[in-house]
Design a protein around this motif. Structure first.
Motif, mmCIF file in Angstrom:
data_model
loop_
_atom_site.group_PDB
_atom_site.id
_atom_site.type_symbol
_atom_site.label_atom_id
_atom_site.label_comp_id
_atom_site.label_asym_id
_atom_site.label_seq_id
_atom_site.Cartn_x
_atom_site.Cartn_y
_atom_site.Cartn_z
ATOM 1 N N TRP A 112 0.849 -1.178 0.000
ATOM 2 C CA TRP A 112 0.000 0.000 0.000
ATOM 3 C C TRP A 112 0.888 1.231 0.000
ATOM 4 C CZ3 TRP A 112 -1.949 2.808 4.823
ATOM 5 C CH2 TRP A 112 -2.768 3.889 4.455
ATOM 6 N N GLY A 113 0.803 2.014 -1.057
ATOM 7 C CA GLY A 113 1.614 3.216 -1.133
ATOM 8 C C GLY A 113 1.723 3.727 -2.552
ATOM 9 N N ASP A 114 2.409 4.839 -2.688
ATOM 10 C CA ASP A 114 2.612 5.487 -3.981
ATOM 11 C C ASP A 114 3.610 4.663 -4.797
ATOM 12 O OD1 ASP A 114 3.473 7.189 -6.084
ATOM 13 O OD2 ASP A 114 2.933 8.958 -4.909
ATOM 14 N N SER A 115 3.220 4.285 -5.994
ATOM 15 C CA SER A 115 4.087 3.457 -6.838
ATOM 16 C C SER A 115 5.433 4.131 -7.093
ATOM 17 C CB SER A 115 3.400 3.175 -8.180
ATOM 18 O OG SER A 115 2.227 2.421 -7.991
ATOM 19 N N PHE A 116 5.434 5.450 -7.220
ATOM 20 C CA PHE A 116 6.675 6.164 -7.504
ATOM 21 C C PHE A 116 7.610 6.186 -6.294
ATOM 22 C CE2 PHE A 116 3.521 7.966 -10.436
ATOM 23 C CZ PHE A 116 4.120 7.606 -11.633
ATOM 24 N N GLU A 117 7.073 5.943 -5.119
ATOM 25 C CA GLU A 117 7.891 5.892 -3.912
ATOM 26 C C GLU A 117 8.264 4.456 -3.536
ATOM 27 O OE1 GLU A 117 5.658 7.900 -0.924
ATOM 28 O OE2 GLU A 117 5.682 9.840 -1.968
ATOM 29 N N GLU A 118 7.365 3.518 -3.805
ATOM 30 C CA GLU A 118 7.585 2.130 -3.378
ATOM 31 C C GLU A 118 8.353 1.290 -4.404
ATOM 32 O OE1 GLU A 118 6.937 1.046 -0.461
ATOM 33 O OE2 GLU A 118 5.815 2.801 0.251
ATOM 34 N N PHE A 119 8.416 1.741 -5.650
ATOM 35 C CA PHE A 119 9.068 0.947 -6.690
ATOM 36 C C PHE A 119 10.516 0.617 -6.341
ATOM 37 C CE2 PHE A 119 11.593 0.566 -10.569
ATOM 38 C CZ PHE A 119 10.916 -0.438 -11.236
ATOM 39 N N GLY A 146 -4.699 16.059 -12.160
ATOM 40 C CA GLY A 146 -3.549 15.763 -11.325
ATOM 41 C C GLY A 146 -2.628 14.696 -11.893
ATOM 42 N N MET A 147 -2.959 14.152 -13.066
ATOM 43 C CA MET A 147 -2.164 13.065 -13.644
ATOM 44 C C MET A 147 -1.440 13.498 -14.924
ATOM 45 S SD MET A 147 -2.489 10.443 -11.677
ATOM 46 C CE MET A 147 -3.571 9.849 -10.358
ATOM 47 N N GLU A 148 -1.333 14.819 -15.155
ATOM 48 C CA GLU A 148 -0.791 15.310 -16.416
ATOM 49 C C GLU A 148 0.643 14.838 -16.662
ATOM 50 O OE1 GLU A 148 -2.258 17.147 -14.108
ATOM 51 O OE2 GLU A 148 -4.129 17.821 -15.051
ATOM 52 N N GLU A 149 1.413 14.635 -15.599
ATOM 53 C CA GLU A 149 2.816 14.245 -15.748
ATOM 54 C C GLU A 149 3.023 12.751 -15.503
ATOM 55 O OE1 GLU A 149 5.009 16.698 -13.085
ATOM 56 O OE2 GLU A 149 4.608 18.551 -14.194
ATOM 57 N N GLY A 156 10.468 7.715 -15.933
ATOM 58 C CA GLY A 156 11.538 7.797 -14.943
ATOM 59 C C GLY A 156 11.753 6.472 -14.215
ATOM 60 N N LEU A 157 10.657 5.758 -13.924
ATOM 61 C CA LEU A 157 10.786 4.440 -13.297
ATOM 62 C C LEU A 157 11.422 3.442 -14.267
ATOM 63 C CD1 LEU A 157 7.403 3.960 -11.361
ATOM 64 C CD2 LEU A 157 9.581 4.849 -10.507
ATOM 65 N N ASP A 181 11.249 4.979 -28.452
ATOM 66 C CA ASP A 181 11.732 3.655 -28.829
ATOM 67 C C ASP A 181 12.799 3.149 -27.866
ATOM 68 O OD1 ASP A 181 10.060 3.630 -31.001
ATOM 69 O OD2 ASP A 181 11.592 4.243 -32.441
ATOM 70 N N ARG A 182 13.417 4.058 -27.147
ATOM 71 C CA ARG A 182 14.454 3.694 -26.186
ATOM 72 C C ARG A 182 14.202 4.432 -24.880
ATOM 73 N NH1 ARG A 182 19.816 1.667 -26.822
ATOM 74 N NH2 ARG A 182 20.519 1.204 -24.699
ATOM 75 N N ILE A 183 14.160 3.675 -23.776
ATOM 76 C CA ILE A 183 14.000 4.267 -22.443
ATOM 77 C C ILE A 183 15.101 3.684 -21.558
ATOM 78 C CG2 ILE A 183 12.479 4.640 -20.470
ATOM 79 C CD1 ILE A 183 10.099 3.961 -22.290
ATOM 80 N N GLY A 184 16.094 4.485 -21.252
ATOM 81 C CA GLY A 184 17.226 3.977 -20.474
ATOM 82 C C GLY A 184 17.897 2.833 -21.211
#
Length: 210
Positions: A112-119, A146-149, A156-157, A181-184
């Motif tokens: 239970w938590g924010d995916s961007f914090e718990e990942f 509130g989900m624009e970004e 980033g994840l 086409d490329r992420i990291g």
């Protein structure tokens, strides 16, 4: 004197889906009927797992924006060794936990938590286990307030995922959004469109692509 009863919290409305195949085939999954979360459509899930076939057997699976946990439960049903589900909404999390305890107790870890914090915490577990996992990202649609970004933050994840810990990363997103086409260290392998939703599959880039 008779003790006063505390009012029972009203449970949010749900509708039912079923596990499509594998060990838990036909078992019911509760899906929250609210606008802030959604379950992947059955046709989309079926295409996903037809694509993966037997790749999942013995591999960990991470559902980053879990909702009801339908994708992770399906993955476990198809042979994944273990799964993690992250969900921020408390009421949805309770439904997620109920689904897991009823269908696959002890085999999926719910967070239970924010995916961007718990990942990062879950990713560190995979690093310690020296495992190559499957990652599924289904962020809330960016058109919601509130989900624009949301997609920028999701990229980033994805950029944090290293080849030694990844078999495949799948992103479910709005068809109107074109992901790079490329992420990291991940390279786009293919896309499958289902109306307003699209699945984009990313694998670790080959050495000559790095």
């Amino acid at each position: 004197m008779r003790a006063e009863r505390r009012p029972r919290r009203k449970r949010m409305k749900t509708h039912a889906a079923t596990v499509i195949g594998g060990e838990f085939k036909g078992k019911a999954i509760e899906i929250p009927s609210i606008s802030t979360t959604r379950s992947s459509k059955a046709i989309l899930r079926e295409s996903l797992f037809n694509t993966l076939q037997f790749e999942l057997i013995g591999k960990p699976f991470v559902e980053v924006f879990a909702g009801s946990g339908s994708v992770a439960i399906e993955a476990l049903s198809r042979g994944a060794s273990k799964a993690w589900c992250i969900e921020k909404n408390r009421e949805v999390y309770e439904i997620l936990r109920d689904n897991v305890e009823r269908i696959a107790p002890g085999r999926i870890e719910t967070v239970w938590g924010d995916s961007f914090e718990e990942f990062d915490r879950i990713y560190r577990r995979l690093e310690e286990m020296k495992e190559r996992a499957y990652f599924y990202f289904d962020p809330p649609f960016s058109i919601r307030e509130g989900m624009e970004e949301i997609y920028e933050k999701t990229l980033g994840l994805l950029e944090k995922i290293r080849p030694q810990h990844c078999e495949l990363a799948i992103v479910e997103h709005m068809s109107s959004v074109d992901l790079p086409d490329r992420i990291g260290s991940l390279s786009l392998e293919k896309k499958r469109r289902f109306g307003k939703s699209t699945l984009s599959y990313f694998r670790p880039a080959e050495p000559d692509e790095a």
